[in-house]
Design a protein around this motif. Sequence first.
Motif, PDB file in Angstrom:
ATOM      1  N   TYR A   1      40.053  85.913 -11.767  1.00 55.57           N
ATOM      2  CA  TYR A   1      40.589  87.222 -12.182  1.00 55.57           C
ATOM      3  C   TYR A   1      39.685  88.321 -11.640  1.00 55.57           C
ATOM      4  O   TYR A   1      38.486  88.105 -11.428  1.00 55.57           O
ATOM      5  N   VAL A   2      40.255  89.513 -11.433  1.00 59.36           N
ATOM      6  CA  VAL A   2      39.462  90.652 -10.977  1.00 59.36           C
ATOM      7  C   VAL A   2      39.949  91.921 -11.685  1.00 59.36           C
ATOM      8  O   VAL A   2      41.149  92.051 -11.968  1.00 59.36           O
ATOM      9  N   ARG A   3      39.004  92.829 -11.957  1.00 63.76           N
ATOM     10  CA  ARG A   3      39.376  94.147 -12.498  1.00 63.76           C
ATOM     11  C   ARG A   3      39.549  95.108 -11.325  1.00 63.76           C
ATOM     12  O   ARG A   3      38.658  95.232 -10.487  1.00 63.76           O
ATOM     13  N   ILE A   4      40.711  95.743 -11.253  1.00 63.92           N
ATOM     14  CA  ILE A   4      40.988  96.701 -10.173  1.00 63.92           C
ATOM     15  C   ILE A   4      40.964  98.119 -10.750  1.00 63.92           C
ATOM     16  O   ILE A   4      41.820  98.484 -11.566  1.00 63.92           O
ATOM     17  N   PRO A   5      39.988  98.942 -10.321  1.00 64.82           N
ATOM     18  CA  PRO A   5      39.988 100.339 -10.779  1.00 64.82           C
ATOM     19  C   PRO A   5      41.100 101.124 -10.082  1.00 64.82           C
ATOM     20  O   PRO A   5      41.517 100.757  -8.988  1.00 64.82           O
ATOM     21  N   PHE A   6      41.559 102.193 -10.695  1.00 67.66           N
ATOM     22  CA  PHE A   6      42.614 103.054 -10.117  1.00 67.66           C
ATOM     23  C   PHE A   6      43.769 102.187  -9.595  1.00 67.66           C
ATOM     24  O   PHE A   6      44.183 102.279  -8.430  1.00 67.66           O
ATOM     25  N   ALA A   7      44.276 101.324 -10.472  1.00 67.05           N
ATOM     26  CA  ALA A   7      45.263 100.315 -10.067  1.00 67.05           C
ATOM     27  C   ALA A   7      46.489 100.940  -9.400  1.00 67.05           C
ATOM     28  O   ALA A   7      47.009 100.404  -8.415  1.00 67.05           O
ATOM     29  N   GLU A   8      46.944 102.082  -9.911  1.00 71.64           N
ATOM     30  CA  GLU A   8      48.177 102.689  -9.376  1.00 71.64           C
ATOM     31  C   GLU A   8      48.065 102.955  -7.879  1.00 71.64           C
ATOM     32  O   GLU A   8      49.044 102.830  -7.153  1.00 71.64           O
ATOM     33  N   THR A   9      46.873 103.374  -7.420  1.00 66.52           N
ATOM     34  CA  THR A   9      46.705 103.775  -6.024  1.00 66.52           C
ATOM     35  C   THR A   9      45.906 102.758  -5.206  1.00 66.52           C
ATOM     36  O   THR A   9      45.618 103.002  -4.037  1.00 66.52           O
ATOM     37  N   SER A  10      45.542 101.628  -5.823  1.00 62.90           N
ATOM     38  CA  SER A  10      44.732 100.639  -5.103  1.00 62.90           C
ATOM     39  C   SER A  10      45.443  99.288  -4.963  1.00 62.90           C
ATOM     40  O   SER A  10      44.909  98.374  -4.350  1.00 62.90           O
ATOM     41  N   LEU A  11      46.641  99.177  -5.543  1.00 65.71           N
ATOM     42  CA  LEU A  11      47.444  97.952  -5.434  1.00 65.71           C
ATOM     43  C   LEU A  11      48.782  98.298  -4.786  1.00 65.71           C
ATOM     44  O   LEU A  11      49.239  99.440  -4.861  1.00 65.71           O
ATOM     45  N   HIS A  12      49.396  97.292  -4.175  1.00 68.68           N
ATOM     46  CA  HIS A  12      50.724  97.468  -3.573  1.00 68.68           C
ATOM     47  C   HIS A  12      51.640  96.384  -4.132  1.00 68.68           C
ATOM     48  O   HIS A  12      51.265  95.211  -4.129  1.00 68.68           O
ATOM     49  N   ARG A  13      52.818  96.782  -4.580  1.00 72.41           N
ATOM     50  CA  ARG A  13      53.784  95.808  -5.094  1.00 72.41           C
ATOM     51  C   ARG A  13      54.280  94.928  -3.938  1.00 72.41           C
ATOM     52  O   ARG A  13      54.570  95.426  -2.850  1.00 72.41           O
ATOM     53  N   ILE A  14      54.363  93.613  -4.192  1.00 65.39           N
ATOM     54  CA  ILE A  14      54.857  92.689  -3.163  1.00 65.39           C
ATOM     55  C   ILE A  14      56.362  92.507  -3.341  1.00 65.39           C
ATOM     56  O   ILE A  14      56.809  92.051  -4.399  1.00 65.39           O
ATOM     57  N   PRO A  15      57.159  92.869  -2.323  1.00 59.68           N
ATOM     58  CA  PRO A  15      58.613  92.679  -2.429  1.00 59.68           C
ATOM     59  C   PRO A  15      58.963  91.195  -2.568  1.00 59.68           C
ATOM     60  O   PRO A  15      58.211  90.338  -2.105  1.00 59.68           O
ATOM     61  N   GLU A  16      60.107  90.925  -3.179  1.00 57.56           N
ATOM     62  CA  GLU A  16      60.615  89.553  -3.348  1.00 57.56           C
ATOM     63  C   GLU A  16      60.641  88.802  -2.018  1.00 57.56           C
ATOM     64  O   GLU A  16      60.986  89.388  -0.984  1.00 57.56           O
ATOM     65  N   GLY A  17      60.267  87.540  -2.055  1.00 63.53           N
ATOM     66  CA  GLY A  17      60.468  86.669  -0.888  1.00 63.53           C
ATOM     67  C   GLY A  17      59.463  86.850   0.240  1.00 63.53           C
ATOM     68  O   GLY A  17      59.662  86.321   1.331  1.00 63.53           O
ATOM     69  N   MET A  18      58.392  87.640   0.012  1.00 66.14           N
ATOM     70  CA  MET A  18      57.405  87.843   1.083  1.00 66.14           C
ATOM     71  C   MET A  18      56.480  86.640   1.192  1.00 66.14           C
ATOM     72  O   MET A  18      56.182  85.980   0.201  1.00 66.14           O
ATOM     73  N   ASP A  19      55.977  86.389   2.386  1.00 68.01           N
ATOM     74  CA  ASP A  19      54.981  85.349   2.622  1.00 68.01           C
ATOM     75  C   ASP A  19      53.624  85.886   2.136  1.00 68.01           C
ATOM     76  O   ASP A  19      52.996  86.704   2.797  1.00 68.01           O
ATOM     77  N   GLU A  20      53.208  85.433   0.949  1.00 68.53           N
ATOM     78  CA  GLU A  20      52.019  86.030   0.325  1.00 68.53           C
ATOM     79  C   GLU A  20      50.728  85.680   1.062  1.00 68.53           C
ATOM     80  O   GLU A  20      49.776  86.449   1.052  1.00 68.53           O
ATOM     81  N   GLU A  21      50.723  84.509   1.711  1.00 69.20           N
ATOM     82  CA  GLU A  21      49.544  84.139   2.492  1.00 69.20           C
ATOM     83  C   GLU A  21      49.319  85.144   3.620  1.00 69.20           C
ATOM     84  O   GLU A  21      48.206  85.600   3.864  1.00 69.20           O
ATOM     85  N   ALA A  22      50.413  85.499   4.276  1.00 68.71           N
ATOM     86  CA  ALA A  22      50.326  86.459   5.387  1.00 68.71           C
ATOM     87  C   ALA A  22      49.816  87.806   4.872  1.00 68.71           C
ATOM     88  O   ALA A  22      49.047  88.497   5.543  1.00 68.71           O
ATOM     89  N   LEU A  23      50.226  88.150   3.648  1.00 67.95           N
ATOM     90  CA  LEU A  23      49.846  89.461   3.108  1.00 67.95           C
ATOM     91  C   LEU A  23      48.349  89.572   2.826  1.00 67.95           C
ATOM     92  O   LEU A  23      47.800  90.677   2.815  1.00 67.95           O
ATOM     93  N   VAL A  24      47.681  88.426   2.590  1.00 62.52           N
ATOM     94  CA  VAL A  24      46.225  88.475   2.357  1.00 62.52           C
ATOM     95  C   VAL A  24      45.537  89.132   3.562  1.00 62.52           C
ATOM     96  O   VAL A  24      44.514  89.796   3.422  1.00 62.52           O
ATOM     97  N   MET A  25      46.141  88.982   4.735  1.00 60.69           N
ATOM     98  CA  MET A  25      45.569  89.576   5.955  1.00 60.69           C
ATOM     99  C   MET A  25      45.700  91.103   5.939  1.00 60.69           C
ATOM    100  O   MET A  25      45.104  91.784   6.768  1.00 60.69           O
ATOM    101  N   LEU A  26      46.535  91.623   5.025  1.00 57.24           N
ATOM    102  CA  LEU A  26      46.749  93.078   4.962  1.00 57.24           C
ATOM    103  C   LEU A  26      45.801  93.775   3.990  1.00 57.24           C
ATOM    104  O   LEU A  26      45.829  95.000   3.864  1.00 57.24           O
TER     105      LEU A  26
END
Length: 345
Positions: free
Chosen positions: A122-147
């Motif tokens: 687990y990790v605490r993310i500060p300023f979550a609204e502006t520091s996280l991105h919602r992942i759309p349905e059906g995305m390859d999550e492994e590939a997204l780690v590169m982003l």
Amino acid sequence: MKGLVYRGPGKKALEDLPHPRIEAATDAIVKITKTTICGSDLHILKGDVPTVMPGTVLGHEGVGIIDEVGEGVQSFKKGDRVLISCISSCGKCDFCRRGMYSHCAHAGWMLGHTIHGTQAEYVRIPFAETSLHRIPEGMDEEALVMLSDILPTGYECGVLNGKVTPGCSVAIVGAGPVGLAALLTAQFYSPAEIIMIDLDDNRLDVAKTFGATKVVNSGNGNAVDAVKAITGGMGVDVAIEAVGIPATFVLCQDIVAAGGTIANVGVHGTKADIHLDRLWAHNITITTRLVDTVTTPMLMKTVQSKKLNPSQLITHRFKLADMMNAYDTFQRAASTNALKVIIES
Ligand SMILES: NC(=O)c1ccc[n+]([C@@H]2O[C@H](COP(=O)([O-])OP(=O)(O)OC[C@H]3O[C@@H](n4cnc5c(N)ncnc54)[C@H](O)[C@@H]3O)[C@@H](O)[C@H]2O)c1
Ligand SMILES: [Zn+2]
Ligand SMILES: [Zn+2]
């Protein structure tokens, strides 16, 4: 929970840690599903980044599921799948309002640096609204780690700062994950030539399959002549430095064409020369940048539409319990041929 803890130069351990808690109303707690290791984590372990205190959980990349949100977080709720940006940002300070999130007055590179990072359950993310991105349905999550880091770094610091345009010539010095990310994203603009330069033939072979038009092993000291031969004696319009040592910054100065741009991406630990005696009349531009991750939403769309395939960078997979092995494999890249390793919780 388990996490990979920095214990001072040369020391790290997978340890039992307390579960992170919401500390500010703008925080979120994310359950990490996939993370990875960055060259910067190796710099920290060497003791090159003294701002990292022993006892810090490493890691600034990953995807996960929201476990809890502070009362000020409205855009995310428990169960949402999210991509974590390596740069946290308040979204409100002067630098954030200019899109320079990396220089946020209240955040910036915090994860795995000044606060606990993502190589944990687990990790605490500060300023979550502006520091996280919602992942759309059906995305390859492994590939997204590169982003989380390397794709926006190669694109923003290399391709955008370098002003890659259709038909231009590009040289990328350094075929590590960041240089390869610049190679992938430079192709958005259809340059005529992309020359990849490295000392490691395996990485140059990978670069060819990623779209490099020419590769040069600079181990024999003839890289300048090779680039001049490829470009009809002119040099390249864009030289991207993705290593972070004086020699490769000087190489960029030797291969840039008149009117060209040197886009520095590498993190430099020592001073490097600028040969103004040769370059003063050469009409060149030199840029530097700490990744802002301002292009992450755009890059996500290119992954979703299959215009960009960052999963090509993944060479190895491990479980979190096997984290020490993951580090060992990543550290010995020359013999293991590792590029990016995925660690699953
Ligand atoms: N500016 C930013 O915001 C930012 C963000 C992330 C990473 N970085 C930096 O980008 C750089 C590249 O990151 P990476 O993860 O790809 O690193 P890496 O160490 O995996 O790759 C570097 C590559 O350079 C090659 N190399 C080493 N010496 C060379 C030489 N003399 N000539 C040619 N090639 C040489 C290596 O063989 C390797 O393939 C690092 O300095 C990293 O710290 C910058
Ligand atoms: Zn990184
Ligand atoms: Zn800010």
